[in-house]
Each structure stands twice: as C-alpha cells, then as structure tokens.
Write a protein that holds these residues in place. Structure first.
Motif, short mmCIF file in Angstrom:
data_model
loop_
_atom_site.label_atom_id
_atom_site.label_comp_id
_atom_site.label_asym_id
_atom_site.label_seq_id
_atom_site.Cartn_x
_atom_site.Cartn_y
_atom_site.Cartn_z
N ARG A 4 0.85 -1.33 -0.11
CA ARG A 4 -0.02 0.12 -0.02
C ARG A 4 0.82 1.36 -0.12
NH1 ARG A 4 -2.47 1.66 3.90
NH2 ARG A 4 -1.76 0.05 5.74
N ASN A 5 2.00 1.22 0.77
CA ASN A 5 2.99 2.35 0.62
C ASN A 5 4.11 2.31 -0.29
OD1 ASN A 5 1.82 3.99 3.10
ND2 ASN A 5 1.75 1.89 3.98
N SER A 6 4.04 1.45 -1.41
CA SER A 6 5.10 1.32 -2.31
C SER A 6 6.52 1.01 -1.48
CB SER A 6 4.97 2.54 -3.12
OG SER A 6 3.61 3.13 -3.75
N ILE A 7 6.43 0.50 -0.98
CA ILE A 7 7.83 0.07 -0.13
C ILE A 7 8.22 -1.50 -0.61
CG2 ILE A 7 9.25 -0.31 1.99
CD1 ILE A 7 7.27 1.54 3.38
N ARG A 8 9.53 -1.52 -1.16
CA ARG A 8 10.01 -2.71 -1.93
C ARG A 8 10.90 -3.28 -1.21
NH1 ARG A 8 7.75 -2.94 -7.16
NH2 ARG A 8 7.37 -0.87 -7.93
N LEU A 9 11.13 -4.47 -0.92
CA LEU A 9 12.17 -5.29 -0.37
C LEU A 9 13.45 -5.37 -1.29
CD1 LEU A 9 10.09 -7.58 1.79
CD2 LEU A 9 11.14 -5.24 2.58
N ILE A 10 14.60 -5.10 -1.10
CA ILE A 10 15.58 -5.31 -1.87
C ILE A 10 16.83 -6.20 -1.18
CG2 ILE A 10 17.21 -4.22 -3.56
CD1 ILE A 10 14.37 -3.81 -4.27
N ASP A 11 17.15 -7.16 -1.84
CA ASP A 11 18.51 -7.96 -1.24
C ASP A 11 19.94 -7.55 -1.53
OD1 ASP A 11 19.03 -8.90 -3.77
OD2 ASP A 11 18.12 -10.87 -3.48
N GLY A 12 20.90 -8.19 -1.19
CA GLY A 12 22.08 -7.67 -1.30
C GLY A 12 22.46 -7.63 -2.60
N ASN A 13 21.57 -8.46 -3.51
CA ASN A 13 22.32 -8.32 -4.96
C ASN A 13 21.12 -7.41 -5.86
OD1 ASN A 13 23.97 -10.60 -4.53
ND2 ASN A 13 22.41 -11.90 -4.55
N GLY A 14 20.48 -6.67 -5.19
CA GLY A 14 19.47 -5.72 -6.01
C GLY A 14 18.41 -6.40 -6.38
N GLN A 15 18.07 -7.60 -5.84
CA GLN A 15 16.92 -8.13 -6.33
C GLN A 15 15.63 -8.07 -5.50
OE1 GLN A 15 16.83 -9.82 -9.39
NE2 GLN A 15 18.75 -8.90 -9.45
N GLU A 16 14.59 -7.76 -6.04
CA GLU A 16 13.24 -7.54 -5.10
C GLU A 16 12.74 -8.77 -4.67
OE1 GLU A 16 8.76 -5.38 -5.51
OE2 GLU A 16 10.15 -5.32 -7.15
N VAL A 17 12.44 -8.68 -3.33
CA VAL A 17 11.84 -9.96 -2.43
C VAL A 17 10.30 -9.74 -2.23
CG1 VAL A 17 11.99 -11.26 -0.64
CG2 VAL A 17 14.34 -10.18 -1.55
N ALA A 18 9.56 -10.58 -2.63
CA ALA A 18 8.27 -10.55 -2.36
C ALA A 18 8.05 -10.43 -0.77
CB ALA A 18 7.47 -11.69 -2.92
N PRO A 19 6.99 -9.64 -0.25
CA PRO A 19 6.88 -9.55 1.07
C PRO A 19 6.28 -11.04 1.76
CG PRO A 19 6.04 -7.50 0.06
CD PRO A 19 6.54 -8.61 -1.02
N GLU A 20 5.42 -11.70 0.89
CA GLU A 20 4.66 -12.71 1.50
C GLU A 20 5.74 -13.86 1.48
OE1 GLU A 20 3.77 -12.21 -3.09
OE2 GLU A 20 3.90 -11.03 -1.34
#
Length: 442
Positions: free
Chosen positions: A270-286
């Motif tokens: 809802r707040n457009s916050i993404r999870l990014i790992d050490g390799n710059g890849q996006e991680v799904a919150p679920e």
C-alpha cells in the motif's frame, strides 16, 4: 525586502494565525483583522481612547525582516549595537512584567495596558509619543505585532500565552542571550562563504538562499526535535534528486515496519515500499516470516511519489551525520509555530522554489523542466555545475537590521538559561507521526 521575501513573510503570518491549526489564506486573514479594526473604530462607545487612535497603526506593522543574510559581516556590528542598547536597558532597571487579568487585544481597556505600553516602549516597539493610556489602541496593536514578528510569533496583535511569556523574559536574560550569540557570530566570521549559499538557522526554523550578500529566498523549515537535534555543519551541495527513493533506517524497520506487517500484510504494498536483497533483487513480502525473532536483513526502499517520505525532492551534501534537506508529504506541519519535529534532517516548505534557485546555473533545468520531471515520478539525480555552500547554524538572537533585534526560543537549551526555552517546553516531544526523516507511512 524583495517581493519573494515579502510573500513568504505574508504567507507565514497567515498560516500561523491559529497556532497548531490548519493554515488560512493570507487575504482572508487580513480581511478578518481589518474588519475587527473597523468595528472598533466605528463603535458608538469605544471607551477612553484619548487621542491615541490611528487606523494606519494597525494596518501597517513596521517591517522587521531584512534582505541582509544571517551570516553577513554587517550583522556583527548590529549585534554589538544591540548588546550596548540592552546593557543600557538593564542598567536602567529593565522592563516591567506584563500580567494582564483580561485578554489584551485591540479594543481592550485595562490598567495592565500601561505596563504593556511601558514594556514595548523600552524595546522600541512602541513610540513614546503614544502615551500611557489604559486603552489597547491601534498604536499598541501595531507595537505588539512588531514585537511578535521580532520573536517569531504569529503577528495577530493578541497577548496570548506565548507572547506574554516572551514579553516577560527579563532584560538581563535577553542581554545574556545576545552575548552568547555574539560569541557564535565571532566564531563564524572566520568562515569563507561562497557567493551563493544556503543557511539553515535552526532555532528560527527557516532557510535562507543567499547570493551576493543578499537574501534571494526565504523558506519556512522543520528541523530536528529536541531528542534528535539537527547538527550545525558546513558543506556544499553535491546534487539535487527529483523523485527520490526513501530507504528506511534499520531502527524503523525493527520498531515500526515489522510490527505493522504483522498486523497488516498489505502495508508495504500500500505504501510502495519494496524489499531489496544484497544483489539488488526484489523480494516478495509474502515470502518473509514477519513473526521471526529478527527483522529480515533487507533494504526497505520506498518508490518515488506523493506519499514518499521525501516527496518530490532531496538536496544532498556531504555530512558526518548523514543529514540532508528535502520535501515532505505532510505540508500541514509548516503551519505550526513549533517546527521542531524531524529526526535531524531539514524539511523545506516550497522546496521547488529553492530547487529552481539551486539549479539556475545548471544547463537544461528550467522551472518547467523540473516540474515535468517531478510529474514523471522517475528518480532523477542532478549534479550541480556551480558551487553552492550549505551552512546550518544555531543563532537564537541576532540583528540583521539596525535597531531591530530578533529573538527565538533556545530549542536545544544551549544558551544557558531555561527561561529561554519556555515556549518549546510545551508539547514538543509529544508530537506524533514523525519517526524519521522522515514520515513513516500509515
């Protein structure tokens, strides 16, 4: 005073007319004030006014704002003159306390108005020719507004709680405050200032853009709260970022975001916050166990946009404390009298005006282009082509105009007298919603 500076001052007067409330339009505020004056003038029985009534006295407050920059060398002479004046005031016994039993404003008649008149005459806010009537006439109204302007208070001409407290700070305490700030000025006089630079005066919570020893622009600001003070610093602007990302500090991830995700799994999305790992890849919150003992070792990065904690703009410069200047989605905070609510960074009202000034010598960045890029919501860093200094200073008493002495609350209690922080001791630490620089989305 420049047209732009005048607009800023007028806007601030209108916005701060109701402390802690939403701002009101400047024209509407003036109309209401003038209506009150006219009603008093035309009243069939307006009390014992003697001959001390001049409609123009309330309509025009003597200007206390100057286009002389805070750090101008001429201010050293002005504060020296102010110290001499206040030494004479102290030697002559100071000024009386003002303790009214009724609300003092235009039209009031009360014996305490005589003490108010005397108090305002001693500091030059009221001309001695106004006399010692018991009537709160337009001369007193104009003098109170001038006093309020010199103390960073809403210029409404009414003796509210904060105005009375400022009036009753003793003359010797004000002299001490001037002497402390004189030492700060002397220490700063050795600085080599750039032709173009930005000054943030922390106690005054405002920003000056200076060019050629003249103030080109003034902006209202929000600075660090008492528990997370904004530091003093000297640096240079490296770049301006339009549509910046906001990366949450680890402390907020642990104390705020993880508990929120446990209650509402849609919070990050809802707040457009993404999870990014050490390799710059996006991680799904679920895929994250939000009930694990430790918060995930990931970057929590908020996309650019209106709800971004820095909104449209970030102004970068090297700093040991990692602070910066930026826009904010919570513009209503600029309407408050006490703007000490950030975690150390400085939020700037009308920041796009400041950005236009910063980029005016950087080719290709007109106001129209800046607005176009902001509308795209695309992260865009812009290195500056010219040198612009950044100076955050702590000045709670100064004079940028002969015989006009400005005082502000000693918000961080550095001046050596608890009475100078009286206004800021009420409710500043109870302000909600500001958990970092800056705003954690709800």
């Amino acid at each position: 005073m420049s047209k732009k500076s005048g607009n800023v001052a007028l806007s601030r007067r209108a916005l701060l007319r109701g402390v802690g409330a939403a701002g009101v339009a400047a024209v509407a505020g003036q109309a209401v004030a003038q209506t009150a004056i006219d009603e008093v003038i035309t009243a069939p029985r307006r009390g014992n006014w003697d001959d001390q009534f001049d409609a123009q006295a309330s309509r025009t407050t003597v200007a206390v704002v100057s286009n002389t920059p805070m750090l101008s060398p001429t201010n050293l002479f002005n504060i020296q003159q102010a110290i001499a004046d206040y030494q004479a005031i102290v030697a002559n016994g100071g000024w009386p306390q003002v303790n009214p039993t009724v609300k003092l404003k235009l039209g009031a008649v009360d014996p305490s108005v005589q003490q108010l008149r005397q108090r305002l005459m001693i500091t030059g806010d009221l001309d001695r020719s106004a006399g010692m009537s018991n009537a709160f006439d337009t001369y007193v109204d104009g003098a109170v507004k001038r006093f309020q302007a010199r103390h960073g208070l809403p210029e409404d001409g009414v003796l509210g709680e904060f105005t009375i407290k400022a009036l009753n700070v003793s003359a010797d305490t004000r002299l001490m405050q001037l002497n402390v700030n004189m030492q700060r000025f002397q220490e700063m006089m050795g600085k080599q200032l750039e032709n173009r630079y930005i000054v943030v005066n922390i106690p005054a919570a405002y920003v000056e853009a200076v060019e050629g020893d003249r103030v080109a622009l003034r902006n209202t600001a929000i600075v660090g709260r008492i528990s997370r003070p904004s530091p003093t610093l000297d640096s240079k602007v490296s770049d301006v970022i339009l549509n910046p990302y906001w990366t949450s500090p680890r402390s907020i991830v642990e104390k705020d975001i993880v508990p929120m995700m446990r209650k509402d799994p849609t919070y990050l999305t809802r707040n457009s916050i993404r999870l990014i790992d050490g390799n710059g890849q996006e991680v799904a919150p679920e895929t994250i166990d939000w009930f694990a003992p430790k918060a995930p070792n990931l970057m929590f990065r908020q996309d650019p946009g209106k709800i971004n904690a820095m909104s449209s703009t970030k102004i970068n410069f090297p700093s040991p404390d990692g602070v910066y200047m930026h826009d904010t989605p919570t513009q209503g905070l600029f309407n408050k009298l006490m703007r000490f609510e950030s975690s150390g960074c400085v939020r700037v009202q009308n920041v796009r005006d400041l950005v236009v000034w910063l980029l005016k010598n950087t080719p290709g960045w007109s106001r129209q282009e800046i607005e176009r890029v902001i509308a795209t919501r695309v992260n865009t860093p812009i290195p500056l082509t010219d040198e612009i200094g950044v100076h955050w200073v702590y000045i709670s008493a100064w004079s940028a105009k002969d015989k006009v002495v400005q005082f502000r609350d000693d918000i961080y209690e550095l001046d050596g007298n608890a009475q100078l922080a009286l206004q800021t001791n009420i409710g500043v630490e109870q302000v909600g919603g500001s958990v970092d620089d800056d705003i954690l989305p709800q």
